[in-house]
Design a protein around this motif. Structure first.
Motif, PDB file in Angstrom:
ATOM      1  N   HIS A 359       0.883  -1.174   0.000  1.00 18.66           N
ATOM      2  CA  HIS A 359       0.000   0.000   0.000  1.00 18.66           C
ATOM      3  C   HIS A 359       0.907   1.207   0.000  1.00 18.66           C
ATOM      4  O   HIS A 359       1.655   1.407   0.947  1.00 18.66           O
ATOM      5  CB  HIS A 359      -0.843   0.035   1.282  1.00 18.66           C
ATOM      6  N   VAL A 364       2.739  -4.645   2.906  1.00 13.29           N
ATOM      7  CA  VAL A 364       1.779  -5.067   3.929  1.00 13.29           C
ATOM      8  C   VAL A 364       1.836  -6.592   4.070  1.00 13.29           C
ATOM      9  O   VAL A 364       1.938  -7.121   5.171  1.00 13.29           O
ATOM     10  CB  VAL A 364       0.350  -4.609   3.574  1.00 13.29           C
ATOM     11  N   GLU A 383      -1.781  -7.915  15.066  1.00 15.16           N
ATOM     12  CA  GLU A 383      -1.894  -6.568  15.613  1.00 15.16           C
ATOM     13  C   GLU A 383      -2.655  -5.685  14.629  1.00 15.16           C
ATOM     14  O   GLU A 383      -2.777  -6.025  13.450  1.00 15.16           O
ATOM     15  CB  GLU A 383      -0.494  -5.976  15.837  1.00 15.16           C
ATOM     16  N   GLY A 385      -3.316  -3.153  11.888  1.00  9.34           N
ATOM     17  CA  GLY A 385      -2.466  -2.778  10.761  1.00  9.34           C
ATOM     18  C   GLY A 385      -1.600  -3.905  10.244  1.00  9.34           C
ATOM     19  O   GLY A 385      -0.739  -3.700   9.377  1.00  9.34           O
ATOM     20  N   LYS A 388      -4.719  -7.910   8.015  1.00 12.63           N
ATOM     21  CA  LYS A 388      -5.795  -8.908   8.007  1.00 12.63           C
ATOM     22  C   LYS A 388      -6.882  -8.529   6.999  1.00 12.63           C
ATOM     23  O   LYS A 388      -7.283  -9.341   6.166  1.00 12.63           O
ATOM     24  CB  LYS A 388      -6.394  -9.040   9.421  1.00 12.63           C
ATOM     25  N   PHE A 399      -8.405  -5.631  -4.357  1.00 12.91           N
ATOM     26  CA  PHE A 399      -7.082  -5.393  -4.915  1.00 12.91           C
ATOM     27  C   PHE A 399      -6.558  -6.717  -5.468  1.00 12.91           C
ATOM     28  O   PHE A 399      -7.035  -7.783  -5.086  1.00 12.91           O
ATOM     29  CB  PHE A 399      -6.103  -4.897  -3.840  1.00 12.91           C
TER      30      PHE A 399
HETATM   31  P1  DGT Z   1      -7.117  -3.784  11.968  1.00 11.91           P
HETATM   32  O1  DGT Z   1      -8.364  -3.856  11.176  1.00 11.91           O
HETATM   33  O2  DGT Z   1      -6.916  -2.442  12.579  1.00 11.91           O
HETATM   34  O3  DGT Z   1      -6.995  -4.842  12.997  1.00 11.91           O
HETATM   35  O4  DGT Z   1      -5.886  -3.925  10.957  1.00 11.91           O
HETATM   36  P2  DGT Z   1      -5.733  -4.893   9.711  1.00 11.91           P
HETATM   37  O5  DGT Z   1      -4.834  -6.024  10.088  1.00 11.91           O
HETATM   38  O6  DGT Z   1      -7.040  -5.237   9.135  1.00 11.91           O
HETATM   39  O7  DGT Z   1      -4.906  -3.978   8.704  1.00 11.91           O
HETATM   40  P3  DGT Z   1      -5.251  -3.596   7.204  1.00 11.91           P
HETATM   41  O8  DGT Z   1      -5.136  -4.809   6.353  1.00 11.91           O
HETATM   42  O9  DGT Z   1      -6.511  -2.818   7.130  1.00 11.91           O
HETATM   43  O10 DGT Z   1      -4.077  -2.591   6.853  1.00 11.91           O
HETATM   44  C1  DGT Z   1      -2.749  -3.016   6.690  1.00 11.91           C
HETATM   45  C2  DGT Z   1      -1.878  -1.821   6.389  1.00 11.91           C
HETATM   46  O11 DGT Z   1      -2.218  -1.282   5.143  1.00 11.91           O
HETATM   47  C3  DGT Z   1      -2.009  -0.696   7.390  1.00 11.91           C
HETATM   48  O12 DGT Z   1      -0.704  -0.193   7.598  1.00 11.91           O
HETATM   49  C4  DGT Z   1      -2.836   0.341   6.703  1.00 11.91           C
HETATM   50  C5  DGT Z   1      -2.590   0.065   5.263  1.00 11.91           C
HETATM   51  N1  DGT Z   1      -3.764   0.281   4.438  1.00 11.91           N
HETATM   52  C6  DGT Z   1      -4.928  -0.385   4.521  1.00 11.91           C
HETATM   53  N2  DGT Z   1      -5.792   0.031   3.585  1.00 11.91           N
HETATM   54  C7  DGT Z   1      -5.154   0.999   2.909  1.00 11.91           C
HETATM   55  C8  DGT Z   1      -5.500   1.814   1.804  1.00 11.91           C
HETATM   56  O13 DGT Z   1      -6.594   1.736   1.256  1.00 11.91           O
HETATM   57  N3  DGT Z   1      -4.569   2.702   1.346  1.00 11.91           N
HETATM   58  C9  DGT Z   1      -3.343   2.793   1.928  1.00 11.91           C
HETATM   59  N4  DGT Z   1      -2.471   3.663   1.445  1.00 11.91           N
HETATM   60  N5  DGT Z   1      -2.967   2.042   2.954  1.00 11.91           N
HETATM   61  C10 DGT Z   1      -3.851   1.158   3.448  1.00 11.91           C
END
Ligand code: DGT
Ligand code: MG
Length: 620
Positions: A359, A364, A383, A385, A388, A399
Motif C-alpha cells: 500500500h 503489507v 496486531e 495494521g 488482516k 485489490f
Molecule cells: P485492523 O483492522 O486495525 O486490525 O488492521 P488490519 O490487520 O485489518 O490492517 P489492514 O489490512 O486494514 O491494513 C494493513 C496496512 O495497510 C495498514 O498499515 C494500513 C494500510 N492500508 C490499509 N488500507 C489501505 C489503503 O486503502 N490505502 C493505503 N495507502 N494504505 C492502506
C-alpha cells in the motif's frame, strides 16, 4: 432496492468505450440537430425581411403613400414575425430536447461507470468533486448542447445573411462597419475573459463549500461529540462570506457588461450615421435603405454580444466535458478475465500462495502462504495494521496481489468472473454499511427475493430475530441513513445476516462481532457452525472466546504467517499467540469489572440487549 443490484455483466457489457461519448450521442441525434439548424437558417432569412419592409415603407412615405398601403406593410411585418417566432420555437425545441436526452445518456453512463470503478478510484477521489461532476458539469454540457449550440449557429447564420443584405445595400458602408466589428469583438472578449475568471472563482468557492457541507453532514456525530459546532459554524460563515464577496464581484461585471456593449456599438452607429447620411444626401442610397442598413447593423451588433457569451460557454463546456470524460475513460484496476473459468460448485478451499502486496510503497503482505481447507473455521490474529483486512481484500479482488496468487478451489481468483467470485464469498466487513432502506431490503441486498425460510434462518443465525420487536417495524423498519437508527451491534448483525442470506461457500467475518456482547457472540458462533458446516469460515477476531472456538488459528506478523495451529497447540507452544491470548483475557476481565462497577453505580443493567457499549473486543 432491486434497482440497486447491478450485476457486473450489466456494468461491463457496454462494450468498448467510445473515445468521446458525447460524439456518439450527437451522431445519434444528428437529424434532430440538422432539422433544428435548418429551421434557424430559415428564421434568420425571415428576420431580414422586416427591415426590408421598413425600407419600403419609408421610401413610400418620402414619395407619398396611402394609409391602406401602410397598413398592409404593417400586416406583413406582423405575419413575418409570427412565422419567424414559430420556426425559431420549433428549431430550438428540437435541439434543446436532444440536449436533455444527451444529458440523460451521459448521466446514465456516469452512474454505470461509478459502479464499475473499484476501490482504488474512490480512494483517489473526493466525494464532493464526484458529485460536482455528476451535477454541475453535466448541466454545463446540457446547456451547451442545447441553447448555446443554437446561439452559435444562429449567430453564424445571422452574420452571413445580414452581411449579404448589407453588401447589397452599400458596399463601402458595409466595409466601414466590418472594420468596427473587430473592435466590438475585442471589447466583448475582454469583458468575457474577466467575467469568466470571476465566475471560476465563484465556482471554486462553491465547490469548497459543497465539500464542507457534505463533510459536516456525514461527520455530524464527531462534530457534536467534540462540541465543535461553534467553530464549524464560524469557519463556515467565513467561507460563505467569501462566496458572497466573489459572487458580488462577478455580479458587478455582469451588470457592467451590457452598458459597455451599448457604448461600443454606439460608436459604430455614429460612424454609420456620418458616412451613411452623406451617402443619402449624395443620392447613392435612399432614406429607406439608410434606415434598413441601420436596423440590420443593430441586429448584427447584438448578435456579436451573444458571440461573447458563446466563447465563455465554449470554454466552460470544454472543461466540463474534460472532467466527465476523465471519469468515463477511467479503467478499473481490477479487470474481468477475458474468458472466465466456469466452476459449477465452489467447495471453499482457499489458498494464499507467496502473496506480496504493498500500500503506497509499504509492504503489507510479504510472500504470505496460507492454505485453508474447505469446511474449516480459521481465525486470523494479528496486531492492528498487520494486514488482516488486506488479506480479505485480496481474496475478494478489491485489490490484486503484486506477486503470488490467491486461489479458490485451486483456481486463481483472477480467472473467475467477479460475479462468480463475489457470489461465493460472504464478507461481513469491519465497518458495517447499511442503506437508508428497510431492514429487509438491507439484508436481502446480495440476493433478490430470498425465500422467507432463508430470511428466517439468516435472522436466527445472526441473532437479529431477537431485536425485531424492539425495532418497532420488524423487518420493514426503515434504517436511517447509513443505519443511524441501529446500535453498533445491530448494524454488525444486520450485515452478518446479509452475508448469510447469500449462502456463500466461504464466509469472512472481519472483526464483525466486536460490538456484540459475549453471550450473543457465542450463540452466533454456535449457530454459524451448523450453518457453515461444509463451508469455509474465516474469522478475524480479537475476543478470546471466538479464538478458542476456531478449528485453527494463524498469527499474521510482518506480512507473513508467524504461527499456525489449534488453540491448544499454540497455547502449549507458549509463543506469540499464547502471549496475545493472555493479554486479551486480562483486557476482557478488566472491561467486565469496569462494566460491573458502572452497573452498580447506575443501579440498573447497562447495555442494550445483545450489544456491548464498550470496546472490550477491540485491540488497544
Ligand atoms: P485492523 O483492522 O486495525 O486490525 O488492521 P488490519 O490487520 O485489518 O490492517 P489492514 O489490512 O486494514 O491494513 C494493513 C496496512 O495497510 C495498514 O498499515 C494500513 C494500510 N492500508 C490499509 N488500507 C489501505 C489503503 O486503502 N490505502 C493505503 N495507502 N494504505 C492502506
Ligand atoms: Mg482490518
Amino acid at each position: 432496492m432491486a434497482s440497486r443490484v447491478v450485476t457486473p455483466e450489466r456494468i461491463t457489457d457496454t462494450g468498448p468505450r467510445h473515445k468521446n461519448p458525447l460524439i456518439k450521442y450527437v451522431l445519434r441525434y444528428k437529424w434532430h440537430y440538422a432539422g433544428g439548424f435548418a429551421a434557424l437558417v430559415f428564421a434568420s432569412v425571415l428576420s431580414m425581411l422586416p427591415p426590408l419592409v421598413l425600407k419600403i415603407a419609408i421610401d413610400d412615405l418620402t414619395a407619398g403613400t396611402t394609409v391602406s398601403r401602410l397598413a398592409a406593410l404593417g400586416g406583413i411585418v406582423i405575419a413575418i414575425a409570427l412565422v419567424e417566432s414559430a420556426i425559431r420555437f420549433g428549431g430550438r425545441l428540437l435541439v434543446s430536447s436532444r440536449a436533455r436526452w444527451i444529458e440523460y445518456h451521459l448521466r446514465d453512463d456516469l452512474a454505470r461507470q461509478f459502479l464499475r470503478l473499484d476501490r482504488s478510484f474512490y480512494l483517489r477521489s473526493r466525494t464532493g468533486d464526484l458529485m460536482a461532476r455528476a451535477t454541475n458539469d453535466l448541466n454545463w454540457i446540457r446547456d451547451f448542447m442545447g441553447p448555446t449550440v443554437n446561439d452559435i449557429w444562429f449567430t453564424v447564420v445571422m452574420l452571413t445573411v445580414g452581411l449579404t443584405f448589407l453588401f447589397s445595400i452599400d458596399v463601402r458602408l458595409t466595409l466601414l462597419s466590418i472594420v468596427y466589428f473587430p473592435f466590438v469583438a475585442g471589447v466583448v472578449i475582454y469583458l468575457e475573459t474577466t467575467l469568466e475568471d470571476k465566475f471560476r472563482l465563484v465556482q471554486e468557492q462553491f465547490g469548497h463549500l459543497t465539500n464542507r457541507a457534505q463533510e459536516n453532514v456525514s461527520g455530524i456525530r464527531a462534530i457534536k461529540a467534540y462540541a465543535q459546532e461553534e467553530s464549524e459554524v464560524e469557519s463556515w460563515a467565513a467561507d460563505n462570506r467569501e462566496l458572497m464577496r466573489r459572487a458580488l464581484s462577478f455580479g458587478r461585471w455582469v451588470s457592467g457588461f451590457f452598458p459597455m456593449m451599448i457604448l461600443a456599438t454606439g460608436i459604430g452607429t455614429a460612424l454609420v450615421i456620418w458616412f451613411g447620411g452623406r451617402d443619402v444626401v449624395a443620392g447613392d442610397i435612399t432614406l429607406g435603405q439608410f434606415v434598413q442598413f441601420n436596423v440590420i447593423l443593430r441586429m448584427l451588433a447584438s448578435q456579436l454580444t451573444v458571440l461573447g457569451w458563446v466563447v465563455s460557454a465554449w470554454q466552460q463546456f470544454i472543461a466540463s466535458l474534460g472532467r466527465i470524460n476523465e471519469i468515463l475513460r477511467e479503467e478499473p484496476d481490477i479487470d474481468e478475465p477475458a474468458e472466465p473459468r466456469v466452476l459449477d460448485t465452489i467447495r471453499g478451499d482457499v489458498a494464499f500462495e507467496g502473496v506480496t502486496f504493498e500500500h503506497d510503497g509499504r509492504t503489507v503482505l510479504d510472500r504470505l502462504d496460507l492454505r485453508i481447507a474447505a469446511g474449516s473455521t480459521v481465525a486470523i490474529v494479528g496486531e492492528t495494521g498487520a494486514g488482516k483486512t488486506t488479506m480479505v481484500d485480496l481474496l475478494t479482488r478489491v485489490f490484486d496481489p503484486w506477486e503470488g496468487r490467491v486461489t479458490v478451489d485451486g483456481v486463481d481468483v483472477r480467472e473467475l468472473s467477479l460475479q462468480r467470485l463475489r457470489d461465493a464469498i460472504g464478507v461481513v466487513p469491519q465497518e458495517a454499511f447499511l442503506f437508508s432502506e428497510s431492514l429487509h431490503e438491507n439484508i436481502s441486498f446480495g440476493r433478490v427475493d430470498p425465500p422467507a425460510d432463508d430470511v428466517d434462518e439468516a435472522l436466527k443465525t445472526s441473532q437479529l430475530s431477537n431485536d425485531l420487536e424492539q425495532l418497532g417495524g420488524g423487518l420493514d423498519t426503515l434504517i436511517g441513513e447509513r443505519g443511524v437508527t441501529l446500535s453498533g451491534g445491530q448494524k454488525q448483525r444486520a450485515t452478518l445476516a446479509r452475508a448469510l442470506l447469500k449462502r456463500p461457500p466461504i464466509l469472512v467475518l472481519d472483526d464483525s462481532l466486536s460490538h456484540v456482547d459475549t453471550n450473543t457472540e457465542e450463540e452466533i458462533l454456535r449457530r454459524l457452525r451448523v450453518f457453515m458446516a461444509e463451508r469455509t469460515t474465516l474469522v478475524i477476531a480479537h475476543r478470546s472466546s471466538t479464538l478458542a472456538a476456531a478449528d485453527r488459528i494463524v498469527v499474521l506478523e510482518d506480512g507473513a504467517i508467524a504461527e499456525d495451529g489449534t488453540h491448544e497447540e499454540l497455547l502449549a507452544a507458549d509463543g506469540r499467540y499464547a502471549g496475545y491470548y493472555r493479554r486479551q483475557l486480562l483486557r476482557e476481565q478488566a472491561a467486565a469489572e469496569e462494566r460491573e462497577l458502572a452497573v452498580e453505580d447506575q443501579g440498573q443493567s447497562g447495555t442494550a440487549a445483545g450489544d456491548r457499549a464498550d470496546e472490550e473486543g477491540a485491540q488497544s
